[in-house]
Design an enzyme around this catalytic site. Sequence first.
Site, PDB file in Angstrom:
ATOM      1  N   PHE A 197      -5.144  -0.270   9.884  1.00  0.00           N
ATOM      2  CA  PHE A 197      -5.777  -0.184   8.571  1.00  0.00           C
ATOM      3  C   PHE A 197      -6.787   0.970   8.588  1.00  0.00           C
ATOM      4  O   PHE A 197      -7.313   1.367   9.625  1.00  0.00           O
ATOM      5  CB  PHE A 197      -6.404  -1.499   8.112  1.00  0.00           C
ATOM      6  CG  PHE A 197      -5.360  -2.503   7.681  1.00  0.00           C
ATOM      7  CD1 PHE A 197      -4.845  -2.489   6.400  1.00  0.00           C
ATOM      8  CD2 PHE A 197      -4.875  -3.430   8.591  1.00  0.00           C
ATOM      9  CE1 PHE A 197      -3.867  -3.393   6.019  1.00  0.00           C
ATOM     10  CE2 PHE A 197      -3.898  -4.338   8.214  1.00  0.00           C
ATOM     11  CZ  PHE A 197      -3.396  -4.311   6.917  1.00  0.00           C
TER      12      PHE A 197
ATOM     13  N   HIS B 241      -4.540   6.051  -1.282  1.00  0.00           N
ATOM     14  CA  HIS B 241      -5.101   6.013   0.066  1.00  0.00           C
ATOM     15  C   HIS B 241      -4.028   6.257   1.132  1.00  0.00           C
ATOM     16  O   HIS B 241      -4.366   6.490   2.296  1.00  0.00           O
ATOM     17  CB  HIS B 241      -5.764   4.657   0.296  1.00  0.00           C
ATOM     18  CG  HIS B 241      -7.122   4.732   0.936  1.00  0.00           C
ATOM     19  ND1 HIS B 241      -7.889   5.880   0.992  1.00  0.00           N
ATOM     20  CD2 HIS B 241      -7.869   3.770   1.552  1.00  0.00           C
ATOM     21  CE1 HIS B 241      -9.029   5.620   1.613  1.00  0.00           C
ATOM     22  NE2 HIS B 241      -9.040   4.359   1.964  1.00  0.00           N
TER      23      HIS B 241
ATOM     24  N   TYR C  60       0.805  -1.225   0.000  1.00  0.00           N
ATOM     25  CA  TYR C  60       0.000   0.000   0.000  1.00  0.00           C
ATOM     26  C   TYR C  60       0.842   1.282   0.000  1.00  0.00           C
ATOM     27  O   TYR C  60       0.283   2.374  -0.070  1.00  0.00           O
ATOM     28  CB  TYR C  60      -0.907   0.032   1.241  1.00  0.00           C
ATOM     29  CG  TYR C  60      -1.855  -1.137   1.320  1.00  0.00           C
ATOM     30  CD1 TYR C  60      -2.895  -1.289   0.405  1.00  0.00           C
ATOM     31  CD2 TYR C  60      -1.717  -2.100   2.318  1.00  0.00           C
ATOM     32  CE1 TYR C  60      -3.769  -2.358   0.482  1.00  0.00           C
ATOM     33  CE2 TYR C  60      -2.592  -3.178   2.400  1.00  0.00           C
ATOM     34  CZ  TYR C  60      -3.613  -3.302   1.479  1.00  0.00           C
ATOM     35  OH  TYR C  60      -4.480  -4.363   1.544  1.00  0.00           O
TER      36      TYR C  60
ATOM     37  N   ASN D   8     -13.805   6.748   5.180  1.00  0.00           N
ATOM     38  CA  ASN D   8     -14.016   5.805   6.278  1.00  0.00           C
ATOM     39  C   ASN D   8     -13.027   5.960   7.422  1.00  0.00           C
ATOM     40  O   ASN D   8     -13.377   5.737   8.585  1.00  0.00           O
ATOM     41  CB  ASN D   8     -14.006   4.366   5.750  1.00  0.00           C
ATOM     42  CG  ASN D   8     -15.238   4.045   4.939  1.00  0.00           C
ATOM     43  OD1 ASN D   8     -16.309   4.594   5.172  1.00  0.00           O
ATOM     44  ND2 ASN D   8     -15.095   3.173   3.963  1.00  0.00           N
TER      45      ASN D   8
ATOM     46  N   ASP E  95      -6.171  11.458   2.248  1.00  0.00           N
ATOM     47  CA  ASP E  95      -6.541  11.583   0.842  1.00  0.00           C
ATOM     48  C   ASP E  95      -8.005  11.993   0.694  1.00  0.00           C
ATOM     49  O   ASP E  95      -8.839  11.641   1.521  1.00  0.00           O
ATOM     50  CB  ASP E  95      -6.303  10.252   0.132  1.00  0.00           C
ATOM     51  CG  ASP E  95      -7.159   9.132   0.716  1.00  0.00           C
ATOM     52  OD1 ASP E  95      -8.088   8.678   0.033  1.00  0.00           O
ATOM     53  OD2 ASP E  95      -6.911   8.722   1.862  1.00  0.00           O
TER      54      ASP E  95
ATOM     55  N   ASN F 164      -9.872   1.816   7.769  1.00  0.00           N
ATOM     56  CA  ASN F 164     -11.240   1.892   8.280  1.00  0.00           C
ATOM     57  C   ASN F 164     -11.327   1.854   9.798  1.00  0.00           C
ATOM     58  O   ASN F 164     -12.385   2.150  10.367  1.00  0.00           O
ATOM     59  CB  ASN F 164     -12.090   0.767   7.691  1.00  0.00           C
ATOM     60  CG  ASN F 164     -12.327   0.952   6.201  1.00  0.00           C
ATOM     61  OD1 ASN F 164     -11.905   1.938   5.599  1.00  0.00           O
ATOM     62  ND2 ASN F 164     -12.984   0.000   5.600  1.00  0.00           N
TER      63      ASN F 164
END
Length: 197
Positions: A62, A16, A11, A110, A89, A64
Amino acid sequence: MVGLGNPGRQYESTRHNAGFLALDLLAQQLDAGQVNQAKHQALFTTCRLENKTLLLAKPQTFMNLSGQAVRDLAAAYQVPPERIVVLYDDIHLAGGRLRVRRSGSAGGHNGVKDIIYQLNSDQFPRIKIGVGAPDRSREDLKDYVLDAMDSDAYEGVKLAPQAVVTLICQGIDQAMQDFNGLSEPSDGARRDGQAPR
């Protein structure tokens, strides 16, 4: 100071992870060292800026579940929501643009939604980093934000540390005045047609 993103090499350079990337650049610019101390479900480091101690943190829960780490850090260091600056972002902003806000809703993000839930407050300043929006007819939103960041969006990542320093040193009103809508195209002109300040 909290940058949002997802942990893991896969990632690292995704849209994100704009918050993580901006926080790492800020740490470099403030000579804060690596953001690599692990505690309270986050990686963090500390530094000084104009007689203020800053905690620079990247939640490892993470995206969320970002609020869990922010809640734990806020409790451990006794930081009220209004002194937690969140970098993240935003698909509603063109790549390269920033938007500084004093407070407000999650706007569909989120990670921010979970921070609001865990802190029971939306009264924290935030710096949104534009990554542009997907063509919904060809690309799913999740795939888009987890795809590699393009050069336009990275311009916003590079600009975000300046917005943080302005916010901390001169106040949020000045940061909003200086950075909201401002972009830095290579020709030096504003993308909205106005001359740069």
